[in-house]
Design a protein around this motif. Structure first.
Motif, mmCIF file in Angstrom:
data_model
loop_
_atom_site.group_PDB
_atom_site.id
_atom_site.type_symbol
_atom_site.label_atom_id
_atom_site.label_comp_id
_atom_site.label_asym_id
_atom_site.label_seq_id
_atom_site.Cartn_x
_atom_site.Cartn_y
_atom_site.Cartn_z
ATOM 1 N N ALA A 53 1.066 -1.332 -0.287
ATOM 2 C CA ALA A 53 0.078 -0.565 0.436
ATOM 3 C C ALA A 53 1.084 1.053 -0.387
ATOM 4 O O ALA A 53 0.832 2.081 -0.507
ATOM 5 N N MET A 56 2.313 2.360 -3.043
ATOM 6 C CA MET A 56 1.330 2.983 -4.420
ATOM 7 C C MET A 56 1.230 4.198 -3.558
ATOM 8 O O MET A 56 0.553 5.005 -4.354
ATOM 9 N N ARG A 293 -6.361 -5.556 0.167
ATOM 10 C CA ARG A 293 -5.352 -5.436 -0.770
ATOM 11 C C ARG A 293 -6.457 -4.759 -2.304
ATOM 12 O O ARG A 293 -6.407 -3.229 -2.337
ATOM 13 N N GLU A 297 -6.020 -0.010 -2.429
ATOM 14 C CA GLU A 297 -5.833 0.476 -3.698
ATOM 15 C C GLU A 297 -6.886 1.304 -3.446
ATOM 16 O O GLU A 297 -6.325 2.435 -4.195
ATOM 17 N N ASN A 353 2.008 -0.007 -9.413
ATOM 18 C CA ASN A 353 1.016 -0.269 -8.643
ATOM 19 C C ASN A 353 0.318 -0.261 -9.263
ATOM 20 O O ASN A 353 -0.523 0.388 -10.796
ATOM 21 N N ALA A 355 -2.882 0.951 -9.341
ATOM 22 C CA ALA A 355 -3.378 2.420 -9.250
ATOM 23 C C ALA A 355 -3.430 3.341 -10.700
ATOM 24 O O ALA A 355 -3.614 4.078 -10.960
#
Length: 496
Positions: A53, A56, A293, A297, A353, A355
């Motif tokens: 996390a 990202m 997860r 995100e 990542n 995103a």
């Protein structure tokens, strides 16, 4: 001086493990005590999700990860640390006993926070020798991402303790909100309880199923709450007359018999099975770890959007993230000072990542521009143009950019960037940046950019100060000896 240089987590479940991750990713060593036989595995999985996390969440330089040490006793865990976070199961006698044991072995000035979601701190500190340093620090899951922590003092908690707690959580990127009076369930959980009670009635009475109820929230007021909360949202709903008009218009509705939240639904076996079956269907076979997860995100994406809000100043959790990144850059942003100017500067390391990608799993165009921008920011920090410099009224502004896409960056791919200075004078910097695949070194994209040094208040270009030019000079001299990079000086549409 930092409030927290070393922490301890007593209890390593969903909340305690996430606290450990929050501390460790802020560079703080953490002692952990949890008698569960699989505590190391569980916390390791939480830590892995948290690291993903944070990869990202920010491009700012995170400090070296704090060391996690699993201890065999509470005494071993809490001795010599600055902050102890208790996160054992929500039973008053158990928590009070654990906190009293912590109090017996911790330094007298160590802060002791409880993750309780509803117990009064006065009840928890009743048997302590040093009760003035104990308080509730109630977070929200996932603790490593959601920044809010409710700070609630008991009858014997000192004002200085609450002040230190506010400062301490700010160091790890959290927003400490001080609750003025202790009350069962504090503020957040009281609001959630009211909503939860009404939601259970809606399911019980077959008004909707769990997925429909969640859709109503996430596609409407949930998004409003994420950035403005309740009262500011309703202020807007009142139009130009504001909150007073809203209350006058909708206040009488409170007397209508709409709600059942004052009645308690009977959570009998049939209702439990009904909710469980609907929840299973809604999850569509996704595991808890997979849902975590996805949640992480989505939260990162929301915080990024809020960070760009308010004209780039940030808003809500996004502004808090931006402020946290400023502290990270201030601490670690000049690590590139030792770069060798005999070749292109390697300034950025990252990974694509979730995103950042489109429906094909490829990095979207604006993320390439983001990486080029982050690389130019790294160059500026290298020559002394940091946050303090910009806040003082001067900066470099990009006035021209030419990007070439030579390959594709895909989900999970490790990347790095290099920058070669092409020309520099007292007002201008021209440079060429490459995005590389970390495994092969292959160039995936390039950008040629020109920046002007400006006086932001005057709105015009001005010469950079001597100290900035002095840091720029050795890079310019070193790169003047390099061959011109392939692709420099190209224009759009030019044949290769």
């Amino acid at each position: 001086m930092s409030i927290i240089t070393k922490a301890a987590c007593v209890g390593g479940g969903v909340i305690g493990g996430a606290w450990a991750a929050r501390f460790a990713l802020a560079g703080i060593d953490v002692n952990i005590f949890d008698p569960h036989p699989e505590a190391e595995r569980i916390i390791g999985e939480v830590m892995a999700n948290a690291e993903k996390a944070y990869g990202m969440l920010t491009m700012a330089p995170l400090p070296p990860r704090g060391k996690l040490t699993f201890c065999k006793t509470i005494q071993q865990a809490v001795e010599g640390v600055d902050w102890i976070q208790e996160s054992v199961p929500e039973r008053l006698e158990l928590k009070r006993g654990v906190i009293t044991e912590i109090d017996a072995f911790a330094r007298p000035d160590a802060l002791i926070g409880s993750s309780t979601s509803g117990l009064l701190p006065s009840d928890l500190q009743a048997d302590m020798k040093y009760p003035e340093r104990m308080f509730v620090a109630h977070p929200y899951n996932p603790v490593y991402l959601l920044p809010l922590v409710e700070l609630v003092g008991g009858k014997k908690t000192s004002a200085q303790t609450i002040k230190r707690a506010e400062e301490g959580v700010a160091e790890i990127g959290m927003k400490g909100v001080v609750i003025a009076k202790e009350i069962e369930a504090f503020v957040g959980d009281r609001l959630l309880e009211a909503l939860w009670r009404e939601a259970l009635w809606l399911i019980q009475d077959d008004i909707c199923d769990t997925e429909t109820l969640d859709d109503v929230m996430r596609y409407s007021f949930g998004m409003r709450w994420a950035q403005m909360g309740l009262f500011e949202t309703y202020r807007i709903a009142g139009g130009e007359a504001g909150m007073r008009h809203f209350l006058a218009q909708f206040g009488p509705c409170l007397k209508w018999p709409w709600t059942k939240f004052t009645d308690v639904v009977d959570l009998d076996d049939a209702l439990v099975e009904k909710i469980g079956a609907q929840s299973d269907a809604q999850a569509a076979g996704r595991s808890i770890r997979e849902l975590e997860r996805i949640r992480d995100e989505n939260l990162v994406g929301i915080m990024h959007a809020l960070k760009a809000g308010n004209g780039g100043e940030g808003w809500g959790a996004g502004k808090l993230l931006a402020d946290f990144e400023k502290r990270l850059w201030a601490k670690g942003g000049n690590q590139a000072k030792t770069h060798d100017a005999s070749g292109p500067l390697r300034l950025l390391e990252t990974k694509v990542n979730a995103a950042w990608v489109d429906y094909n799993g490829h990095m979207t165009e604006h993320r390439y521009l983001q990486l080029f921008g982050d690389t130019s920011d790294a160059l500026l920090r290298l020559i002394g143009v940091d946050f303090a410099y910009v806040e003082a009224g001067h900066s470099y502004y990009t006035v021209e950019t030419h990007i070439r896409h030579l390959g594709e960056a895909k989900l999970g791919q490790a990347l790095y960037t290099t920058l070669q200075l092409l020309a520099a004078d007292e007002k201008r910097i021209q440079f060429f940046t490459r995005i590389h695949d970390a495994a092969s070194g292959e160039v995936i994209a390039t950008a040629e950019q020109m920046m002007l040094h400006v006086d932001a208040k005057a709105g015009k270009s001005v010469p950079a100060p001597t100290e900035v030019l002095a840091k720029l000079k050795p890079i310019a001299e070193g790169h003047a000896k390099l061959a011109a990079p392939e692709g420099a000086g190209r224009h759009v549409g030019q044949k290769r």
